[in-house]
Motif scaffolding. Structure first.
Motif, short mmCIF file in Angstrom:
data_model
loop_
_atom_site.label_atom_id
_atom_site.label_comp_id
_atom_site.label_asym_id
_atom_site.label_seq_id
_atom_site.Cartn_x
_atom_site.Cartn_y
_atom_site.Cartn_z
N VAL A 76 -27.91 29.45 10.31
CA VAL A 76 -28.41 30.82 10.40
C VAL A 76 -28.01 31.40 11.75
O VAL A 76 -28.05 30.70 12.77
CB VAL A 76 -29.94 30.88 10.23
CG1 VAL A 76 -30.45 32.31 10.32
CG2 VAL A 76 -30.36 30.25 8.91
N TYR A 133 -28.18 34.95 14.50
CA TYR A 133 -28.90 36.16 14.93
C TYR A 133 -28.02 36.88 15.94
O TYR A 133 -27.51 36.26 16.88
CB TYR A 133 -30.24 35.80 15.58
CG TYR A 133 -31.15 34.97 14.72
CD1 TYR A 133 -32.20 35.57 14.01
CD2 TYR A 133 -30.98 33.59 14.61
CE1 TYR A 133 -33.04 34.80 13.22
CE2 TYR A 133 -31.82 32.83 13.82
CZ TYR A 133 -32.85 33.43 13.13
OH TYR A 133 -33.68 32.66 12.34
N GLU A 183 -30.72 40.96 14.26
CA GLU A 183 -30.29 40.92 12.87
C GLU A 183 -29.98 39.48 12.50
O GLU A 183 -29.18 38.82 13.16
CB GLU A 183 -29.04 41.79 12.67
CG GLU A 183 -29.30 43.27 12.94
CD GLU A 183 -28.05 44.11 12.88
OE1 GLU A 183 -28.18 45.35 12.81
OE2 GLU A 183 -26.93 43.54 12.92
N ARG A 184 -30.66 39.00 11.45
CA ARG A 184 -30.47 37.62 10.99
C ARG A 184 -29.52 37.62 9.79
O ARG A 184 -29.60 38.48 8.91
CB ARG A 184 -31.80 37.01 10.58
CG ARG A 184 -31.70 35.57 10.05
CD ARG A 184 -33.05 34.99 9.71
NE ARG A 184 -33.72 35.73 8.66
CZ ARG A 184 -34.92 36.30 8.79
NH1 ARG A 184 -35.58 36.21 9.93
NH2 ARG A 184 -35.46 36.96 7.79
N PHE A 185 -28.62 36.62 9.75
CA PHE A 185 -27.70 36.54 8.61
C PHE A 185 -27.19 35.11 8.47
O PHE A 185 -27.31 34.28 9.38
CB PHE A 185 -26.52 37.51 8.77
CG PHE A 185 -25.68 37.27 10.00
CD1 PHE A 185 -24.52 36.51 9.93
CD2 PHE A 185 -26.03 37.83 11.22
CE1 PHE A 185 -23.75 36.30 11.06
CE2 PHE A 185 -25.25 37.63 12.35
CZ PHE A 185 -24.10 36.86 12.27
N SER A 186 -26.62 34.83 7.32
CA SER A 186 -25.92 33.58 7.06
C SER A 186 -24.52 33.93 6.60
O SER A 186 -24.16 35.11 6.47
CB SER A 186 -26.65 32.73 6.02
OG SER A 186 -26.79 33.46 4.81
N GLU A 229 -39.95 36.42 14.20
CA GLU A 229 -39.75 37.08 12.91
C GLU A 229 -40.09 38.56 12.98
O GLU A 229 -39.47 39.39 12.32
CB GLU A 229 -40.62 36.40 11.84
CG GLU A 229 -40.11 35.04 11.39
CD GLU A 229 -38.82 35.15 10.58
OE1 GLU A 229 -38.65 36.15 9.87
OE2 GLU A 229 -37.99 34.24 10.69
N THR A 249 -37.15 40.78 13.98
CA THR A 249 -35.91 40.42 13.28
C THR A 249 -35.82 41.16 11.95
O THR A 249 -36.81 41.31 11.25
CB THR A 249 -35.87 38.90 13.04
OG1 THR A 249 -35.96 38.21 14.29
CG2 THR A 249 -34.58 38.49 12.35
N ASP A 261 -33.62 40.85 8.33
CA ASP A 261 -32.73 40.00 7.56
C ASP A 261 -31.64 40.87 6.95
O ASP A 261 -31.92 41.77 6.15
CB ASP A 261 -33.51 39.29 6.46
CG ASP A 261 -32.69 38.19 5.78
OD1 ASP A 261 -31.45 38.18 5.95
OD2 ASP A 261 -33.29 37.35 5.09
N THR A 262 -30.39 40.61 7.30
CA THR A 262 -29.27 41.41 6.79
C THR A 262 -28.44 40.66 5.74
O THR A 262 -27.35 41.10 5.38
CB THR A 262 -28.36 41.87 7.94
OG1 THR A 262 -27.83 40.72 8.62
CG2 THR A 262 -29.14 42.73 8.93
N GLY A 263 -28.94 39.52 5.27
CA GLY A 263 -28.29 38.83 4.16
C GLY A 263 -27.11 37.98 4.56
O GLY A 263 -27.12 37.30 5.59
#
Length: 292
Positions: free
Chosen positions: A119, A121, A138-141, A276, A279, A281-283
């Motif tokens: 993950v 950020y 922004e969190r993403f994988s 959290e 943050t 979540d941007t997918g």
């Protein structure tokens, strides 16, 4: 045959080091390669790893094998890097899990980047907060690999910074390292070694990585089609890598990377996910191997 010979050589270094540390020591824990994350938490910093004793083979190849083992044992460090036109600094963990927390010192989409296992950020700045209703991260994988396994975001950047991968490339079959000499680095005396290789061979040596990730590393090592690489490595008196430089030329570009490692195995180093509540979540995003 070549692969078995390399494994035997590294095993010999381990055996020599174990013999020199005495019969009372326990076995060394297995190191999980950065390409094989196990969970998505920040790595435990725990106690400072104890480095192995120096082996008796002090040929350039033997010293670099010792350095590879020393950096596997260290597991973490502060890095300060310049990769072409991009620069940054912060803690890097290469085992037992991948983690990176850097502040970029050159213009980029976001001021900071955090990678914790699979993950990522980005953000930590006013521009990100303005886009996301006051949330700074922004969190993403990234998409899974061809085998369905979760991949590490910004793997190209992490592999360029990983000291174990550099030493694996420097001790690969067919690579002939040379001792350049003793030099001063700040207040310390270091030993300078040099190898000549190619982006193809550097990436191919990383057999712990997936083929897709090796392909990404090869692309990251060869901006503009660099055909050859000169890898310079500076080791301290514990055979730990403290400075890495890669230069290369090609038909239409030039590789020019420098990484400095400090606070090796530092017990206070950490790379942690943001709160959290701060943050968004941007997918899933696709991240180029050339992204910094």
């Amino acid at each position: 045959m070549a692969g078995r010979q390399r494994l035997a050589a590294l095993a010999a270094v381990v055996v020599l080091a174990a013999g020199l540390t005495g019969c009372g020591g326990g076995g060394r824990a297995a190191v999980t390669p950065s390409g094989s994350p196990t969970s998505a938490g920040a790595p435990s910093t725990g106690a400072t790893p104890t480095g192995p004793a120096k082996p008796t083979d002090r040929s350039p190849h033997g010293v670099l094998l010792s350095a590879e083992l020393a950096m596997q044992t260290a597991r973490r460090a502060k890095v300060s890097y310049r990769l072409g036109a991009d620069a940054g600094y912060g803690p890097l963990f290469w085992a037992p899990k991948t983690a990176l927390q850097v502040k970029r010192s050159t213009p980029a989409d976001a001021e900071q980047l955090i990678v914790v296992d699979t993950v990522a950020y980005q953000g930590g700045d006013a521009a990100t907060a303005a886009r996301n209703g006051g949330r700074h991260w922004e969190r993403f994988s990234v998409p899974p690999g061809p085998d369905g396994r979760k991949e590490v975001p910004y793997a190209g950047l992490i592999d360029l910074l990983n000291p174990v991968e550099a030493l694996t490339a420097a001790t690969a079959d067919g690579v002939d390292p040379a001792f350049v000499g003793e030099e001063k680095l700040e207040d310390s005396t270091v030993e300078h070694y040099r190898v000549t290789t190619t982006a193809e061979r550097y990436a191919a040596a990383q057999t712990q990585l997936s083929q897709a990730r090796r392909d990404g590393l090869r692309a990251a090592l060869a901006p503009g089609g660099s055909l050859s690489l000169t890898v310079d490595l500076w080791l301290n008196d514990k055979d730990q890598l403290v400075r890495l430089q890669r230069t290369g030329t090609g038909d239409s570009g030039r590789a020019d990377d420098s990484v400095v490692y400090s606070d090796l195995a530092g017990p206070l180093l950490s790379a942690q996910a943001p709160a959290e509540t701060d943050t968004v979540d941007t997918g899933v995003r696709t991240v180029s191997p050339l992204a910094r």
